[in-house]
Design a protein around this motif. Structure first.
Motif, PDB file in Angstrom:
ATOM      1  N   HIS A  80       0.759  -1.555  -0.216  1.00 12.94           N
ATOM      2  CA  HIS A  80      -0.033  -0.208  -0.053  1.00 12.94           C
ATOM      3  C   HIS A  80       0.927   0.864  -0.284  1.00 12.94           C
ATOM      4  N   LYS A  81       0.177   2.232  -0.566  1.00 16.11           N
ATOM      5  CA  LYS A  81       0.525   3.621  -0.331  1.00 16.11           C
ATOM      6  C   LYS A  81       0.001   4.819   0.013  1.00 16.11           C
ATOM      7  N   ASP A  82       0.585   5.979  -0.111  1.00 11.54           N
ATOM      8  CA  ASP A  82       0.002   6.895   0.346  1.00 11.54           C
ATOM      9  C   ASP A  82      -0.152   8.283   0.838  1.00 11.54           C
ATOM     10  N   ASP A  83      -0.057   8.898   0.618  1.00 12.14           N
ATOM     11  CA  ASP A  83       0.139  10.817   0.213  1.00 12.14           C
ATOM     12  C   ASP A  83       0.987  10.711   1.743  1.00 12.14           C
ATOM     13  N   ASP A  84       1.667  10.486   2.810  1.00 11.07           N
ATOM     14  CA  ASP A  84       2.614   9.911   3.799  1.00 11.07           C
ATOM     15  C   ASP A  84       3.351   9.074   4.614  1.00 11.07           C
ATOM     16  N   ALA A  85       3.101   7.812   3.844  1.00 13.16           N
ATOM     17  CA  ALA A  85       3.791   6.333   3.776  1.00 13.16           C
ATOM     18  C   ALA A  85       3.495   5.601   2.988  1.00 13.16           C
TER      19      ALA A  85
ATOM     20  N   MET B 122       6.900   8.369   5.341  1.00 13.32           N
ATOM     21  CA  MET B 122       8.127   8.220   4.384  1.00 13.32           C
ATOM     22  C   MET B 122       8.168   9.970   4.210  1.00 13.32           C
ATOM     23  N   SER B 123       9.078  10.685   3.338  1.00  8.94           N
ATOM     24  CA  SER B 123       8.812  12.401   2.810  1.00  8.94           C
ATOM     25  C   SER B 123       8.305  11.903   1.333  1.00  8.94           C
ATOM     26  N   LYS B 124       7.642  12.380   0.774  1.00 17.37           N
ATOM     27  CA  LYS B 124       7.076  12.794   0.055  1.00 17.37           C
ATOM     28  C   LYS B 124       8.330  12.396  -1.639  1.00 17.37           C
ATOM     29  N   ARG B 125       8.950  13.274  -1.192  1.00 12.64           N
ATOM     30  CA  ARG B 125      10.191  12.803  -2.269  1.00 12.64           C
ATOM     31  C   ARG B 125      10.869  11.669  -2.480  1.00 12.64           C
ATOM     32  N   ALA B 126      10.914  10.792  -0.855  1.00 11.78           N
ATOM     33  CA  ALA B 126      11.186   9.421  -1.801  1.00 11.78           C
ATOM     34  C   ALA B 126      10.792   8.215  -1.572  1.00 11.78           C
ATOM     35  N   LEU B 127       8.530   8.354  -1.320  1.00 12.67           N
ATOM     36  CA  LEU B 127       7.170   7.495  -1.756  1.00 12.67           C
ATOM     37  C   LEU B 127       7.152   7.764  -2.759  1.00 12.67           C
ATOM     38  N   ALA B 128       7.458   8.794  -3.663  1.00 13.18           N
ATOM     39  CA  ALA B 128       7.771   9.121  -5.492  1.00 13.18           C
ATOM     40  C   ALA B 128       8.905   7.993  -6.236  1.00 13.18           C
ATOM     41  N   ALA B 129       9.865   8.172  -5.071  1.00 15.37           N
ATOM     42  CA  ALA B 129      10.293   7.028  -5.928  1.00 15.37           C
ATOM     43  C   ALA B 129      11.041   6.047  -5.622  1.00 15.37           C
ATOM     44  N   LEU B 130       9.358   4.990  -4.518  1.00 12.19           N
ATOM     45  CA  LEU B 130       9.522   4.190  -4.719  1.00 12.19           C
ATOM     46  C   LEU B 130       8.442   3.209  -5.703  1.00 12.19           C
ATOM     47  N   PRO B 131       8.890   1.823  -6.224  1.00 10.92           N
ATOM     48  CA  PRO B 131       8.205   1.198  -7.041  1.00 10.92           C
ATOM     49  C   PRO B 131       7.021   0.568  -6.731  1.00 10.92           C
ATOM     50  N   ASP B 132       6.272   0.893  -7.805  1.00 12.13           N
ATOM     51  CA  ASP B 132       4.446   0.215  -7.667  1.00 12.13           C
ATOM     52  C   ASP B 132       4.300  -0.545  -6.501  1.00 12.13           C
ATOM     53  N   VAL B 133       3.402  -0.361  -6.155  1.00 10.02           N
ATOM     54  CA  VAL B 133       2.767  -2.025  -4.934  1.00 10.02           C
ATOM     55  C   VAL B 133       2.850  -3.342  -5.519  1.00 10.02           C
ATOM     56  N   GLN B 134       2.991  -3.745  -4.779  1.00  9.06           N
ATOM     57  CA  GLN B 134       3.293  -5.439  -4.968  1.00  9.06           C
ATOM     58  C   GLN B 134       4.993  -6.230  -5.712  1.00  9.06           C
ATOM     59  N   ASN B 135       5.826  -4.625  -5.727  1.00  7.22           N
ATOM     60  CA  ASN B 135       7.018  -5.358  -6.106  1.00  7.22           C
ATOM     61  C   ASN B 135       7.691  -4.591  -4.333  1.00  7.22           C
TER      62      ASN B 135
END
Length: 197
Positions: free
Chosen positions: A11-16, A30-43
């Motif tokens: 799961h991913k949302d705006d803050d975690a 996490m920070s928004k910058r780090a969240l944006a760099a995460l892979p997609d859900v299920q990865n």
């Protein structure tokens, strides 16, 4: 202390995000910058973490790099700085941007982060500039290697270093290249010189 997590993002949302580690879901702020760099859900994902333990709340904070975690710890040590505001600073500036703002004494840049007023921005600048006085500066991947102030290279030498050659290689090849003429031709000539070595 939970210092690292390796699992699958569920799961991913705006803050975690939520990371499933062998059937246990860990919510990671996490920070928004780090969240944006995460892979997609299920990865799969690997995060560096810091567990903040309060009397009424435990929060797991996640980072993509060790340097980001270290910077976060420095930020929350600043008087008046909370977890949310520290993540806001990292989300807006990132580690490199914050280091640049500190080195250039630009507290106004730090103030751009939501939740940071002028007084807090100035306090961050004051406290971190002292703490980071002897800290080696990071460089963005595209910035190229830094040179000592006493070293000067011509355009050919700078181009070679941007391509990944060492300072010594760039200096030696540029010395054996014509001082005048088209820059692209001079760079090709220098590359041929390096290939023969």
């Amino acid at each position: 202390m939970i210092s690292e997590l390796t699992g699958k993002i569920v799961h991913k949302d705006d803050d975690a995000c939520v990371v499933d580690v062998h059937g246990i879901g860990f919510r990671v702020d996490m920070s928004k910058r780090a969240l944006a760099a995460l892979p997609d859900v299920q990865n799969p994902v690997h995060l560096y973490t810091h567990l903040v333990v309060r009397e009424d709340n435990w929060r797991l904070i996640g980072f993509l790099e060790v340097e980001e975690r270290e910077t976060f710890l420095d930020l929350i040590a600043v008087g008046g700085m909370g977890i949310k505001t520290a993540l806001s600073v990292l989300g807006v500036l990132g580690v490199d941007g914050l280091e640049e703002a500190i080195s250039q004494e630009q507290w106004q840049t730090i103030k751009d982060a939501p939740g940071v007023g002028a007084k807090l921005a100035q306090r961050i600048l004051l406290e971190l500039s002292g703490k980071w006085q002897n800290k080696p500066r990071r460089h963005s991947p595209n910035a190229g290697p830094s040179l000592p102030r006493s070293v000067k290279l011509d355009d050919v030498g700078e181009a070679l270093m941007a391509l990944g050659y060492s300072l010594e290689e760039a200096q030696a090849a540029s010395r054996q290249t014509a001082a005048e003429g088209d820059l692209a031709d001079r760079i090709r000539e220098a590359l041929r010189t390096l290939d023969r070595r």
